[in-house]
Design a protein around this motif. Sequence first.
Motif, PDB file in Angstrom:
ATOM      1  N   THR A   1      18.651 -31.696 -61.550  1.00 43.40           N
ATOM      2  CA  THR A   1      19.877 -31.181 -62.164  1.00 43.40           C
ATOM      3  C   THR A   1      19.711 -29.722 -62.593  1.00 43.40           C
ATOM      4  N   PHE A   2      20.851 -29.122 -62.896  1.00 40.53           N
ATOM      5  CA  PHE A   2      20.913 -27.696 -63.223  1.00 40.53           C
ATOM      6  C   PHE A   2      21.825 -27.561 -64.436  1.00 40.53           C
ATOM      7  N   GLY A   3      21.307 -27.012 -65.518  1.00 40.58           N
ATOM      8  CA  GLY A   3      22.122 -26.868 -66.725  1.00 40.58           C
ATOM      9  C   GLY A   3      23.240 -25.866 -66.496  1.00 40.58           C
TER      10      GLY A   3
ATOM     11  N   GLY B   1      30.100 -28.023 -63.096  1.00 38.77           N
ATOM     12  CA  GLY B   1      29.399 -28.018 -64.387  1.00 38.77           C
ATOM     13  C   GLY B   1      30.400 -27.965 -65.527  1.00 38.77           C
ATOM     14  N   ASP B   2      29.894 -28.067 -66.723  1.00 38.05           N
ATOM     15  CA  ASP B   2      30.729 -27.996 -67.933  1.00 38.05           C
ATOM     16  C   ASP B   2      30.177 -26.891 -68.807  1.00 38.05           C
ATOM     17  N   LEU B   3      31.052 -25.999 -69.216  1.00 40.37           N
ATOM     18  CA  LEU B   3      30.606 -24.889 -70.051  1.00 40.37           C
ATOM     19  C   LEU B   3      30.234 -25.428 -71.439  1.00 40.37           C
TER      20      LEU B   3
ATOM     21  N   ASP C   1      45.703 -36.615 -58.268  1.00 41.90           N
ATOM     22  CA  ASP C   1      45.279 -35.208 -58.253  1.00 41.90           C
ATOM     23  C   ASP C   1      43.774 -35.091 -58.102  1.00 41.90           C
ATOM     24  N   ASP C   2      43.067 -35.973 -58.813  1.00 46.60           N
ATOM     25  CA  ASP C   2      41.607 -35.925 -58.751  1.00 46.60           C
ATOM     26  C   ASP C   2      41.131 -36.194 -57.325  1.00 46.60           C
ATOM     27  N   MET C   3      41.796 -37.134 -56.660  1.00 42.07           N
ATOM     28  CA  MET C   3      41.410 -37.430 -55.277  1.00 42.07           C
ATOM     29  C   MET C   3      41.728 -36.259 -54.358  1.00 42.07           C
TER      30      MET C   3
HETATM   31  P1  FAD Z   1      35.307 -30.078 -59.849  1.00 38.19           P
HETATM   32  O1  FAD Z   1      35.245 -30.769 -58.551  1.00 38.19           O
HETATM   33  O2  FAD Z   1      35.596 -28.618 -59.864  1.00 38.19           O
HETATM   34  O3  FAD Z   1      36.375 -30.851 -60.744  1.00 38.19           O
HETATM   35  C1  FAD Z   1      36.498 -30.600 -62.132  1.00 38.19           C
HETATM   36  C2  FAD Z   1      37.881 -30.982 -62.617  1.00 38.19           C
HETATM   37  O4  FAD Z   1      38.832 -30.044 -62.158  1.00 38.19           O
HETATM   38  C3  FAD Z   1      38.393 -32.342 -62.122  1.00 38.19           C
HETATM   39  O5  FAD Z   1      39.177 -32.909 -63.134  1.00 38.19           O
HETATM   40  C4  FAD Z   1      39.243 -32.009 -60.911  1.00 38.19           C
HETATM   41  O6  FAD Z   1      40.252 -32.964 -60.655  1.00 38.19           O
HETATM   42  C5  FAD Z   1      39.821 -30.668 -61.335  1.00 38.19           C
HETATM   43  N1  FAD Z   1      40.011 -29.753 -60.198  1.00 38.19           N
HETATM   44  C6  FAD Z   1      39.169 -29.525 -59.179  1.00 38.19           C
HETATM   45  N2  FAD Z   1      39.631 -28.592 -58.348  1.00 38.19           N
HETATM   46  C7  FAD Z   1      40.821 -28.205 -58.857  1.00 38.19           C
HETATM   47  C8  FAD Z   1      41.792 -27.266 -58.465  1.00 38.19           C
HETATM   48  N3  FAD Z   1      41.604 -26.502 -57.363  1.00 38.19           N
HETATM   49  N4  FAD Z   1      42.893 -27.135 -59.246  1.00 38.19           N
HETATM   50  C9  FAD Z   1      43.068 -27.881 -60.360  1.00 38.19           C
HETATM   51  N5  FAD Z   1      42.181 -28.794 -60.779  1.00 38.19           N
HETATM   52  C10 FAD Z   1      41.072 -28.938 -60.051  1.00 38.19           C
HETATM   53  N6  FAD Z   1      26.646 -31.080 -64.341  1.00 38.19           N
HETATM   54  C11 FAD Z   1      25.759 -30.090 -64.554  1.00 38.19           C
HETATM   55  O7  FAD Z   1      26.003 -29.222 -65.380  1.00 38.19           O
HETATM   56  N7  FAD Z   1      24.569 -30.030 -63.879  1.00 38.19           N
HETATM   57  C12 FAD Z   1      24.230 -30.955 -62.945  1.00 38.19           C
HETATM   58  O8  FAD Z   1      23.150 -30.874 -62.360  1.00 38.19           O
HETATM   59  C13 FAD Z   1      25.150 -32.010 -62.672  1.00 38.19           C
HETATM   60  N8  FAD Z   1      24.906 -32.934 -61.735  1.00 38.19           N
HETATM   61  C14 FAD Z   1      25.862 -33.881 -61.435  1.00 38.19           C
HETATM   62  C15 FAD Z   1      25.633 -34.756 -60.375  1.00 38.19           C
HETATM   63  C16 FAD Z   1      26.579 -35.709 -60.024  1.00 38.19           C
HETATM   64  C17 FAD Z   1      26.307 -36.631 -58.861  1.00 38.19           C
HETATM   65  C18 FAD Z   1      27.772 -35.819 -60.786  1.00 38.19           C
HETATM   66  C19 FAD Z   1      28.788 -36.870 -60.451  1.00 38.19           C
HETATM   67  C20 FAD Z   1      28.019 -34.946 -61.830  1.00 38.19           C
HETATM   68  C21 FAD Z   1      27.068 -33.962 -62.156  1.00 38.19           C
HETATM   69  N9  FAD Z   1      27.295 -33.031 -63.176  1.00 38.19           N
HETATM   70  C22 FAD Z   1      26.377 -32.034 -63.420  1.00 38.19           C
HETATM   71  C23 FAD Z   1      28.502 -33.115 -64.010  1.00 38.19           C
HETATM   72  C24 FAD Z   1      29.636 -32.225 -63.488  1.00 38.19           C
HETATM   73  O9  FAD Z   1      29.259 -30.887 -63.508  1.00 38.19           O
HETATM   74  C25 FAD Z   1      30.835 -32.459 -64.413  1.00 38.19           C
HETATM   75  O10 FAD Z   1      31.342 -33.754 -64.211  1.00 38.19           O
HETATM   76  C26 FAD Z   1      31.952 -31.422 -64.331  1.00 38.19           C
HETATM   77  O11 FAD Z   1      32.863 -31.671 -65.402  1.00 38.19           O
HETATM   78  C27 FAD Z   1      32.767 -31.442 -63.051  1.00 38.19           C
HETATM   79  O12 FAD Z   1      32.050 -30.982 -61.997  1.00 38.19           O
HETATM   80  P2  FAD Z   1      32.655 -31.119 -60.501  1.00 38.19           P
HETATM   81  O13 FAD Z   1      31.715 -30.447 -59.607  1.00 38.19           O
HETATM   82  O14 FAD Z   1      33.004 -32.510 -60.226  1.00 38.19           O
HETATM   83  O15 FAD Z   1      33.973 -30.237 -60.699  1.00 38.19           O
END
Ligand code: FAD
Length: 287
Positions: A49-51, A108-110, A157-159
Motif C-alpha cells: 500500500t501507499f499512504g 486515495g483519501d486526503l 454512479d459508482d458503477m
Molecule cells: P475513485 O475511483 O476515484 O473513486 C472515488 C469516489 O469518487 C467514488 O465515490 C466514485 O464513485 C467517485 N468518482 C470517481 N470518478 C468520478 C468522476 N469522474 N466524477 C465524479 N465522481 C467520481 N488507499 C490508499 O491511500 N492507499 C492504498 O494503498 C490503498 N489501497 C487500496 C486497495 C484496494 C484494493 C482498495 C479497494 C482500496 C484501497 N485504498 C487505498 C483506498 C482508496 O484509496 C479509497 O477507497 C478512496 O476513497 C477511493 O479510491 P479509488 O481509487 O477507488 O477512487
Amino acid sequence: MSHRANENDMNKPLFSFEFFPPQTPEGVEKLAATRKQLAQLKPEFFSVTFGAGGSTQDRTLETIRQIKAEGYNAAPHLSCIGATRDNIRAMLNTYKDMGIKRIVALRGDLPSGMGSIGEFQYANELVSFIRAQTGEHFHIEVAAYPEFHPQAKSAHDDMLNFKRKIAAGANSAITQYFYNADSYFYFVEECRKLGVTAPIVPGIMPIVKFAQLARFSDACGAEIPRWMRRTLEGYGDDAESVRAFAQDVVTALCERLLKGGAPGLHFYTLNQAAPTLAIWQRLGLPR
Ligand code: FAD
C-alpha cells in the motif's frame, strides 16, 4: 495483457497478498518472515500500500525493492490525491526501471487537514496518465466497491465511475473487502451488463481484531453484517472464539466466491501470515 505463464492457466484462480510498508526495523523483519511463509503459496504477486499524499512513498518503494530482490512479483499501490504529474511520472519511471510490471492505481483519501487535492481528482485520471506515460508497460489494477464507495452519489454512479477507470485503460480490479457474497455477485453482474469485462478479484479481509475492523469498516463503507457483528461483539476479549468464528465465516465466503466464478482472491494480510494461511488451508488450496 496477461502475466500468466501460459494459456492453460487461464482458468486457474489468481491469488495475491497485500502488505502495508512497515515503519520500524522490527516491522521490516516481521514482514520478511510473513512473506517467506506466504511465498510458499505461490501467489501471483505481493502488493504494497501507499499512504495517500505520499506519506509512505519511500517505505513503499523500499518494501517493493525487497520483494523484487527476493524474486517475487511486486505490485506497488500508487494513489494520486495530493500528487503532481511530475511526482507520479517520477515514481512510474522508478518502478519501470526496477522491472515492476503491475501497479494498483488509486485515488486515495486526503488525510484531514492536509492541503490541496493536487493535480488528479479521481483514479480514472491516474489510469489515463499511467497509460499516456508508459503505454502498455504496466498491468493496471483499480479498486472496486461491491457495497459502493461511501462518497458515490448513487450505486449506479459508482458503477459508471468504475467503468470509467476500466475504459481509461485498467486491466483488472480488486474489491474493497465485504462479507456478503451476494453484493459481489450483484456488482459483477451489473458491471457485465454495462459492458465491463475486466476480471474483478474479491478483496478478502481476515478478521483479527474485531474492534479495529469495526472502526475501519465504518470509515470505508464496508459492511459487517449484523449477525456477524453481534456474534463477534458477544465474544468480547475471547480471542480464541473470535478467531474460530472469523475463520469459519471468511472460509465459507471464499469458498462461495470461488465456486461462484470469482477469478481469484486478494488477501489483505495486515502483514500477518497466520490468518491467511489458516483460511488457505481450510480451503484446501495447494501449498
Ligand atoms: P475513485 O475511483 O476515484 O473513486 C472515488 C469516489 O469518487 C467514488 O465515490 C466514485 O464513485 C467517485 N468518482 C470517481 N470518478 C468520478 C468522476 N469522474 N466524477 C465524479 N465522481 C467520481 N488507499 C490508499 O491511500 N492507499 C492504498 O494503498 C490503498 N489501497 C487500496 C486497495 C484496494 C484494493 C482498495 C479497494 C482500496 C484501497 N485504498 C487505498 C483506498 C482508496 O484509496 C479509497 O477507497 C478512496 O476513497 C477511493 O479510491 P479509488 O481509487 O477507488 O477512487
